[in-house]
Design an enzyme around this catalytic site. Structure first.
Site, PDB file in Angstrom:
ATOM      1  N   LYS A  81       0.842  -1.195   0.000  1.00  0.00           N
ATOM      2  CA  LYS A  81       0.000   0.000   0.000  1.00  0.00           C
ATOM      3  C   LYS A  81       0.879   1.248   0.000  1.00  0.00           C
ATOM      4  CE  LYS A  81      -3.893   1.931   2.682  1.00  0.00           C
ATOM      5  NZ  LYS A  81      -4.696   1.736   3.915  1.00  0.00           N
ATOM      6  N   SER A 156      -9.446   1.268   3.019  1.00  0.00           N
ATOM      7  CA  SER A 156      -8.636   2.056   2.118  1.00  0.00           C
ATOM      8  C   SER A 156      -7.521   1.268   1.435  1.00  0.00           C
ATOM      9  CB  SER A 156      -8.016   3.233   2.885  1.00  0.00           C
ATOM     10  OG  SER A 156      -7.165   2.747   3.931  1.00  0.00           O
ATOM     11  N   SER A 180      -9.688  -0.892   7.224  1.00  0.00           N
ATOM     12  CA  SER A 180      -9.087  -0.644   5.914  1.00  0.00           C
ATOM     13  C   SER A 180      -8.383  -1.833   5.288  1.00  0.00           C
ATOM     14  CB  SER A 180      -8.107   0.531   6.000  1.00  0.00           C
ATOM     15  OG  SER A 180      -8.806   1.742   6.162  1.00  0.00           O
TER      16      SER A 180
END
Length: 452
Positions: A81, A156, A180
């Site tokens: 990420k 996310s 997330s």
């Protein structure tokens, strides 16, 4: 490699048997990125592909061929990420203002996986600043769900989940502040682990709310989640606990988008000798909702991060400077400005008091029922569009309590979307989650695979 079926353990076994190689696997992933992430379905999972990924994979293969001592993740392709630092590569948090933001070093969590032999294929798209449970950024736009490209991937850490589901890599590193990791894992038919708060270092990671921020993993199997957790937390999580005789409480007050998911998990657990029963309800007055810790902690934490996290001249030095530049997603203008405003310490203290009350209520339920874990749906909804899904407060149970949780698939809905459940256990009980998760995984069968 059939990238849609391999997990880390089977990949390593295939490499040992000469049936595949790291270079072949990485090359297959890069081919899929070229076909699906840019010119084809445009899943928009990747923000950056590492130019040396294939070279690194070849080096891992040569070391294997030369008889070198192999590391636990020798040649395993992973994605990361893009709010986690990798030396020499910008950490953007999905924001155009940070496209050149060069960190001082690699985050310890990512360094642990690289030191274990992993090959970083690239950095993944995310919800800008990790603000929502969809993945939309000013750099990468919307990350699309490989099961339904007109639907959000969740967030996310949506880019990481899509990259693993679509065969770009075998596992991914993400972050989880309020769901997330677990929400996108659930929406993409994968295993998402949020570890005990504080179990894995968060240095070198863009902050959202330090009181609940964690680093975690998105994998294709529970055993892979256990393997990566052991490396990240520097503890042995490989020993399988016997589940027969364990007790699991089901939290029925949480809205379930498809109740059959819980039913499948319950059946799988009972088939392995686990006692499963409905748990008492949590008191309504301490349920997550209202003021959120992110509102109180993001501004000061991200401002400090900008001031200390990057090489001079590569990024804005403060949140005020970033906002003044206007190079971020317009969708987030109002919330970004609100979170950057001066805070009232008493508000943060009251929120943390509610977190403590929720933790105490969970402890009472677990103690009263002698439960090893609690079971519930990871999201109140299944995504149906690119809009931000209203996932409800289920993911907040782990976030607010600091307890570890794991989301894992149990099949598909009638519409063909992945269907998942979540397990929550007390602090440091990750081995219990892995044992119970493996039992559910065994009963649920092969994970959902997108038709790409």
């Amino acid at each position: 490699m059939d990238a849609q079926h391999d997990d880390i353990r089977s990949f390593l076994a295939d490499c040992a048997a000469g049936r595949t190689s790291s270079a072949a696997t990485v090359e297959a992933g890069l081919t899929r990125i070229a076909a699906l992430d840019r010119d084809g379905v445009a899943l928009a999972a990747m923000l950056r592909v590492m130019p040396d990924a294939l070279l690194t994979a070849h080096e891992r293969d040569r070391a294997r061929g030369d008889g070198a001592t192999l590391r636990p993740l020798h040649g395993v392709p992973i994605v990361v990420k893009d709010n986690i630092d990798l030396l020499g590569t910008p950490t953007t948090s999905g924001c155009r203002a940070l496209v050149d933001a060069l960190p001082w070093r690699t985050a310890p969590a990512l360094a642990a996986l690289i030191d274990a032999g992993a090959v970083v294929v690239g950095k993944t798209n995310l919800s800008e600043f990790s603000f929502e449970i969809r993945s939309r950024s000013s750099i990468g736009g919307d990350t699309r769900n490989p099961f339904a490209p007109a639907v959000t991937s969740g967030g996310s850490s949506g880019g990481t989940a899509v990259a693993v589901a679509a065969g770009y890599a075998l596992a991914g590193l993400g972050t989880d502040t309020g769901g997330s990791i677990r929400v996108p894992a659930a929406y993409n038919g994968l295993v998402g682990l949020r570890p005990t708060w504080g179990a894995i270092a968060v240095e070198g990671v863009a902050p959202l709310a330090p009181s609940t921020d964690t680093v975690g993993t998105i994998t294709r199997s529970v055993s892979d989640a256990a393997m990566l957790f052991g490396l990240l937390a520097d503890r042995d999580a490989s020993a399988a606990l016997p589940v027969r005789g364990m007790r699991v409480g089901v939290l029925r007050q949480l809205p379930a988008p498809a109740p059959e998911g819980i039913a499948r998990a319950v059946a799988a657990l009972r088939a392995h000798g686990v006692t499963v029963e409905d748990a008492p309800e949590l008191p309504a007055e301490i349920l997550p909702g209202g003021d959120h810790i992110v509102d109180e902690e993001f501004g000061p934490a991200f401002d400090q991060y900008l001031g200390t996290g990057f090489r001079p001249g590569t990024a804005p030095t403060s949140l005020a400077e970033l906002i003044a530049g206007g190079r971020y997603l317009p969708d987030y203008d109002a919330v970004l400005r609100a979170r950057a405003a001066p805070r009232v310490p008493a508000v943060r203290a009251a929120i943390l008091q509610r977190h403590a009350a929720l933790r105490s209520a969970l402890e009472a339920i677990v103690a009263g029922g002698r439960y090893d874990a609690l079971l519930y749906p990871p999201s109140a909804v299944l995504p149906q569009s690119m809009d931000n899904p209203m996932g409800g407060w289920a993911p907040e149970l782990a976030a607010c309590s600091g307890w570890p949780a794991i989301a894992l698939p149990v099949g598909r809905t009638m519409r063909g979307m992945p269907l998942s459940v979540e397990l929550l256990a007390p602090v440091a009980a990750e081995p219990v989650l892995f044992a119970l998760g493996a039992a559910i995984e065994d009963g649920a069968g092969i994970r959902p695979i997108p038709d790409l």
